[in-house]
Design a protein around this motif. Structure first.
Motif, mmCIF file in Angstrom:
data_model
loop_
_atom_site.group_PDB
_atom_site.id
_atom_site.type_symbol
_atom_site.label_atom_id
_atom_site.label_comp_id
_atom_site.label_asym_id
_atom_site.label_seq_id
_atom_site.Cartn_x
_atom_site.Cartn_y
_atom_site.Cartn_z
ATOM 1 N N PHE A 1 0.804 -1.482 -0.063
ATOM 2 C CA PHE A 1 0.030 -0.185 0.096
ATOM 3 C C PHE A 1 0.789 0.987 -0.053
ATOM 4 O O PHE A 1 1.768 1.271 0.729
ATOM 5 N N TRP A 2 0.606 2.209 -0.879
ATOM 6 C CA TRP A 2 1.475 3.310 -1.236
ATOM 7 C C TRP A 2 0.750 4.550 -1.655
ATOM 8 O O TRP A 2 -0.448 4.382 -2.031
ATOM 9 N N CYS B 1 7.756 5.931 0.197
ATOM 10 C CA CYS B 1 7.452 5.082 -0.821
ATOM 11 C C CYS B 1 8.331 5.284 -1.811
ATOM 12 O O CYS B 1 8.629 4.407 -2.709
ATOM 13 N N LYS B 2 8.868 6.479 -2.284
ATOM 14 C CA LYS B 2 9.726 7.017 -3.468
ATOM 15 C C LYS B 2 11.071 6.234 -2.845
ATOM 16 O O LYS B 2 11.674 5.898 -4.019
ATOM 17 N N ALA B 3 11.602 6.072 -1.857
ATOM 18 C CA ALA B 3 12.387 5.553 -1.603
ATOM 19 C C ALA B 3 12.604 4.066 -1.547
ATOM 20 O O ALA B 3 13.512 3.287 -1.956
ATOM 21 N N GLU B 4 11.369 3.281 -1.388
ATOM 22 C CA GLU B 4 11.274 1.922 -1.422
ATOM 23 C C GLU B 4 11.256 1.433 -2.896
ATOM 24 O O GLU B 4 11.499 0.556 -3.128
ATOM 25 N N VAL B 5 10.586 2.081 -3.731
ATOM 26 C CA VAL B 5 9.799 1.458 -4.936
ATOM 27 C C VAL B 5 11.182 1.040 -5.892
ATOM 28 O O VAL B 5 10.904 -0.052 -6.629
ATOM 29 N N ALA C 1 1.419 9.028 -12.720
ATOM 30 C CA ALA C 1 2.579 9.631 -13.054
ATOM 31 C C ALA C 1 3.679 9.000 -12.289
ATOM 32 O O ALA C 1 4.594 8.907 -12.877
ATOM 33 N N PHE C 2 3.419 8.530 -10.900
ATOM 34 C CA PHE C 2 4.343 7.931 -10.013
ATOM 35 C C PHE C 2 4.733 6.732 -11.039
ATOM 36 O O PHE C 2 5.876 6.298 -10.787
ATOM 37 N N ASN D 1 6.896 -2.276 7.266
ATOM 38 C CA ASN D 1 6.774 -0.780 6.509
ATOM 39 C C ASN D 1 8.169 -0.814 5.679
ATOM 40 O O ASN D 1 8.639 -1.965 5.093
ATOM 41 N N VAL D 2 8.786 0.325 5.675
ATOM 42 C CA VAL D 2 10.111 0.446 4.830
ATOM 43 C C VAL D 2 11.126 -0.365 5.303
ATOM 44 O O VAL D 2 11.302 -0.290 6.580
ATOM 45 N N LEU D 3 11.939 -1.111 4.268
ATOM 46 C CA LEU D 3 13.130 -2.148 4.781
ATOM 47 C C LEU D 3 14.185 -1.717 4.037
ATOM 48 O O LEU D 3 13.839 -1.244 2.582
ATOM 49 N N PRO D 4 15.254 -1.981 4.290
ATOM 50 C CA PRO D 4 16.526 -2.034 3.302
ATOM 51 C C PRO D 4 16.187 -3.107 2.342
ATOM 52 O O PRO D 4 15.475 -4.018 2.450
#
Length: 178
Positions: free
Chosen positions: A71-72, A79-83, A115-116, A160-163
């Motif tokens: 979910f984003w 989200c921009k960092a993860e995608v 657009a994303f 959530n966000v992960l490396p």
């Protein structure tokens, strides 16, 4: 004297009633399933949402591969960092695990979501949750949130966000999961 005894009795009764009522409402809140979305060990809610081409995408029940529901929103910095990592990992493991991006369009815009997806070159299905019903059924607090779901439709984990290295480990674990 009698008057004081009556007042004390009324105060005691009110205190007991308040205590009992408070105990009941606490139990109701902590056990109410409607306030909790799917967590590990629970069946993931089924849904149908349109993809960017308007084709319906159905999810629910048993599958041939495990899936990650991500979910984003386009306005979300994490989200921009993860995608980019998700795109790379899907290219590597897409034959063994499905990855589905669910835009919380009810809190975003379809134009921004499109657009994303185009800007980042997302190579997995992107779904639009315009009314927000699917997002609401999963009941999470942070964007992005991903649900790792086994082939049997049961949620294995919520993250959530992960490396990228952690994502890869989680994907490998999800693939190995029987």
């Amino acid at each position: 004297m009698k008057r004081n005894a009556v007042i004390v009795a009324i105060v005691v009764l009110l205190a007991v009633a308040a205590f009992v009522q408070n105990g009941k409402s606490d139990n109701k809140e902590t056990s109410a399933p409607a306030k909790v979305g799917p967590r590990p060990g629970m069946i993931s809610p089924s849904f149908t949402l349109p993809d960017l081409e308007g084709k319906p995408y159905q999810f629910g029940g048993e599958r041939s591969k495990p899936v990650i529901l991500n979910f984003w929103a386009s306005w979300c910095g994490p989200c921009k960092a993860e995608v980019p990592d998700l795109i790379e990992l899907y290219g590597k493991y897409g034959d063994k695990v499905d990855l589905v991006a669910i835009n919380i369009t009810s809190q975003d815009s379809e134009k921004s979501a499109r657009a994303f997806a185009k800007e980042y070159g997302i190579n997995f299905p992107v779904l639009l949750d315009v009314p927000g019903d699917v997002t609401a059924s999963y009941k999470f607090m942070v964007v992005p949130t991903s649900f790792l779901v086994g082939k049997d439709g049961v949620v294995r984990e919520m993250v959530n966000v992960l490396p990228k290295e952690e994502w890869e480990k989680k994907i490998k674990d999800l693939i190995r999961d029987k």
